[in-house]
Design an enzyme around this catalytic site. Structure first.
Site, PDB file in Angstrom:
ATOM      1  N   ASP A  73       0.814  -1.216   0.000  1.00  0.00           N
ATOM      2  CA  ASP A  73       0.000   0.000   0.000  1.00  0.00           C
ATOM      3  C   ASP A  73       0.853   1.274   0.000  1.00  0.00           C
ATOM      4  O   ASP A  73       0.346   2.353  -0.338  1.00  0.00           O
ATOM      5  CB  ASP A  73      -0.912   0.033   1.224  1.00  0.00           C
ATOM      6  CG  ASP A  73      -1.795  -1.198   1.329  1.00  0.00           C
ATOM      7  OD1 ASP A  73      -1.976  -1.880   0.308  1.00  0.00           O
ATOM      8  OD2 ASP A  73      -2.282  -1.476   2.434  1.00  0.00           O
ATOM      9  N   ARG A 103     -14.332  -2.830 -25.229  1.00  0.00           N
ATOM     10  CA  ARG A 103     -14.863  -2.733 -23.879  1.00  0.00           C
ATOM     11  C   ARG A 103     -14.116  -1.697 -23.042  1.00  0.00           C
ATOM     12  O   ARG A 103     -12.982  -1.326 -23.358  1.00  0.00           O
ATOM     13  CB  ARG A 103     -14.758  -4.092 -23.169  1.00  0.00           C
ATOM     14  CG  ARG A 103     -15.756  -5.118 -23.693  1.00  0.00           C
ATOM     15  CD  ARG A 103     -15.510  -6.470 -23.072  1.00  0.00           C
ATOM     16  NE  ARG A 103     -16.553  -7.429 -23.472  1.00  0.00           N
ATOM     17  CZ  ARG A 103     -16.443  -8.751 -23.380  1.00  0.00           C
ATOM     18  NH1 ARG A 103     -15.328  -9.277 -22.899  1.00  0.00           N
ATOM     19  NH2 ARG A 103     -17.442  -9.521 -23.759  1.00  0.00           N
ATOM     20  N   HIS A 149      -4.873 -11.087  -4.436  1.00  0.00           N
ATOM     21  CA  HIS A 149      -3.595 -11.388  -3.807  1.00  0.00           C
ATOM     22  C   HIS A 149      -2.452 -11.570  -4.793  1.00  0.00           C
ATOM     23  O   HIS A 149      -1.298 -11.720  -4.368  1.00  0.00           O
ATOM     24  CB  HIS A 149      -3.743 -12.617  -2.911  1.00  0.00           C
ATOM     25  CG  HIS A 149      -4.513 -12.323  -1.659  1.00  0.00           C
ATOM     26  ND1 HIS A 149      -5.883 -12.227  -1.650  1.00  0.00           N
ATOM     27  CD2 HIS A 149      -4.105 -12.061  -0.386  1.00  0.00           C
ATOM     28  CE1 HIS A 149      -6.295 -11.950  -0.433  1.00  0.00           C
ATOM     29  NE2 HIS A 149      -5.242 -11.835   0.353  1.00  0.00           N
ATOM     30  N   ARG A 200       0.385  -9.217  -4.103  1.00  0.00           N
ATOM     31  CA  ARG A 200       1.352  -9.506  -3.051  1.00  0.00           C
ATOM     32  C   ARG A 200       2.471 -10.421  -3.553  1.00  0.00           C
ATOM     33  O   ARG A 200       3.461 -10.636  -2.853  1.00  0.00           O
ATOM     34  CB  ARG A 200       0.667 -10.183  -1.866  1.00  0.00           C
ATOM     35  CG  ARG A 200      -0.386  -9.339  -1.179  1.00  0.00           C
ATOM     36  CD  ARG A 200      -0.820 -10.024   0.104  1.00  0.00           C
ATOM     37  NE  ARG A 200      -1.902  -9.319   0.757  1.00  0.00           N
ATOM     38  CZ  ARG A 200      -1.753  -8.260   1.545  1.00  0.00           C
ATOM     39  NH1 ARG A 200      -0.544  -7.772   1.728  1.00  0.00           N
ATOM     40  NH2 ARG A 200      -2.788  -7.686   2.120  1.00  0.00           N
TER      41      ARG A 200
END
Length: 360
Positions: free
Chosen positions: A137, A172, A281, A284
C-alpha cells in the site's frame, strides 16, 4: 547498554515481495557482528505462543537457495485476521517469550499497524526494537517507499497492459480493482505507468458522470476501448465505502467496488460494455522488483547498524534518496500516509495527461 548476542527477526501483517530479501540482508549483516539470529515464525505468535516457534538463521539458509528472490515470507507472517487478547495480556506473553528466547533485540518487518502493536509489546519486555517498513500500500508514514510496493506496482501495470489488449479486441471498458486499503498510492502509480484513462482513489471524490464523460470523450475520439483503475476502498455512488463485511477483529473488509462501479456505469451509459477485474492477492506476489531488493539490502543493513550503535525504538526510512532512521513514536503518531492531493506530482501528472481522477 547491554551488548547484543542474539536478535530476533519477524514479519508481521500482509505479506509482499521482498520480505525474504530483507531477512537475508539482516542475517548477513548480523553475521559480521557475530550475533545469533532467531527467525521468529508467524509474526509475534512465534514469541507469544508456547512452545515458541523459531529457527536459528545463518548465511547458509540463503546462500544456496532462491529465497531472497522469492515473494512471500520464509518465516510466515501474522495478519490481523484473528481475535487477539488485550494489549496488556499480549505484552506480558511477549515479555515472557523474549526472556525465554534470550533475545537482546527484535527487528520487525511490517507496516504502520505492526510498528504500533509490536513497539508497545517491546516497551514492557526490556528488548530493543528496530522497524523495517513493508507494504504494497506504501502507506507507512514518513518513508517515501516501503518494501513490496514497487513490485505490486509492476504486477498491476502488467495486468493493465494485458487487459488493454483484450479491451481493444472486444471494444470494452475494463475496470481494474487494486488493493491499497485507505491510500491510493498503488492505484495512482500503476494507472500512470499503464496509461489508464480513469483512476479513482479514496483521497479524491468522484462522480459517475465524470467517469461517463471521460468514456464519451474516448468514444468521440474514435477509440473503442478504455481502462479504469480503481482503489478497493473508494466509495460507491451511494456513499458506501465497501460491502459491509468485517473480519474477526471487526475491521471492514474491502473488495467488490469494481463490480459495483461497473453496474453503476452500465445503468447510465451503454456505449461501452463494462467488465470488472479484481487482481486480489496476485499483487502480493511476483518476483521482487530490483528496487524492492535494493531497499531490502539497504534497510536490513541499516537496521543492524542501528542496533550495533545502541539505537532503540527506530524505524528505517527512505528519504530523499537516503536511508535514515526516525523514532517509532513519530511513525505511530503520524499514522497512515495517504496521497497528498495538493502537492503530489503523481496527481499533477495524471491531470496533465488527461486522466480523469475525480472532482479536483
Amino acid at each position: 547498554m547491554k551488548a547484543i548476542k542474539r536478535i530476533g527477526i519477524l514479519t508481521s501483517g500482509g505479506d509482499c515481495a521482498g520480505l525474504n530479501a530483507v531477512i537475508s540482508s539482516v542475517v548477513k549483516a548480523a553475521a559480521k557482528h557475530h550475533w545469533e539470529v532467531y527467525g521468529i515464525h508467524n509474526g509475534t505468535e512465534g514469541i507469544t505462543q508456547t512452545p515458541h516457534s523459531y529457527e536459528v538463521l545463518t548465511v547458509h539458509n540463503f546462500s544456496d537457495t532462491p529465497w531472497p528472490r522469492l515473494s512471500g515470507s520464509y518465516l510466515g507472517s501474522l495478519n490481523k485476521g484473528v481475535k487477539m487478547e488485550s494489549l496488556e495480556e499480549m505484552s506480558k506473553k511477549f515479555a515472557v517469550g523474549v526472556k525465554e528466547l534470550g533475545l537482546d533485540a527484535v527487528i520487525v518487518v511490517g507496516g504502520d499497524g505492526s510498528m504500533n502493536i509490536v513497539s508497545n509489546y517491546c516497551k514492557g519486555s526490556m528488548v530493543r526494537m528496530i522497524g523495517i517498513p513493508k507494504t504494497i500500500d506504501n502507506d507507512t508514514p514518513i518513508t517515501e517507499f516501503s518494501v513490496g510496493f514497487q513490485t505490486a506496482v509492476q504486477v498491476c501495470t502488467e495486468a493493465i497492459d494485458s487487459l488493454e489488449l483484450t479491451a481493444r479486441s472486444h471494444a470494452r471498458a475494463l475496470i481494474v480493482e487494486v488493493m491499497g486499503r485507505d491510500a491510493g498510492h498503488l492505484a495512482m502509480h500503476s494507472a500512470l505507468a499503464g496509461q489508464a484513462d480513469v483512476c479513482l482513489v479514496p483521497e479524491i471524490p468522484y462522480k459517475i458522470e465524470g467517469v461517463i464523460n471521460k468514456l464519451k470523450q474516448i468514444k468521440a475520439s474514435g477509440r473503442n476501448h478504455a481502462i479504469i483503475v480503481v482503489s478497493e476502498s473508494i466509495k460507491a455512488a451511494d456513499g458506501n465505502t465497501r460491502s459491509g463485511n468485517k473480519n474477526m477483529v471487526g475491521e471492514a473488509v474491502y473488495g467488490g467496488i469494481g463490480q459495483t462501479l461497473a453496474a453503476e456505469i452500465s445503468s447510465r451509459y451503454n456505449e461501452f460494455q463494462i467488465r470488472s477485474n479484481t487482481l486480489g492477492h496476485m499483487q502480493r506476489s511476483g518476483i521482487p522488483a530490483a528496487f524492492d531488493r535494493l531497499l531490502a539490502a539497504l534497510y536490513g543493513a541499516k537496521a543492524v547498524e542501528l542496533l550495533a550503535e545502541g539505537e532503540d525504538g527506530k524505524m528505517v526510512v527512505w528519504h530523499h534518496g537516503r536511508v535514515e532512521a526516525v523514532p517509532l513514536s513519530d511513525v505511530v503518531r503520524t499514522g497512515t500516509q495517504r496521497l497528498d492531493v495538493i502537492n503530489s506530482d503523481y496527481i499533477k501528472a495524471a491531470k496533465e495527461i488527461g486522466m480523469y481522477i475525480g472532482e479536483i
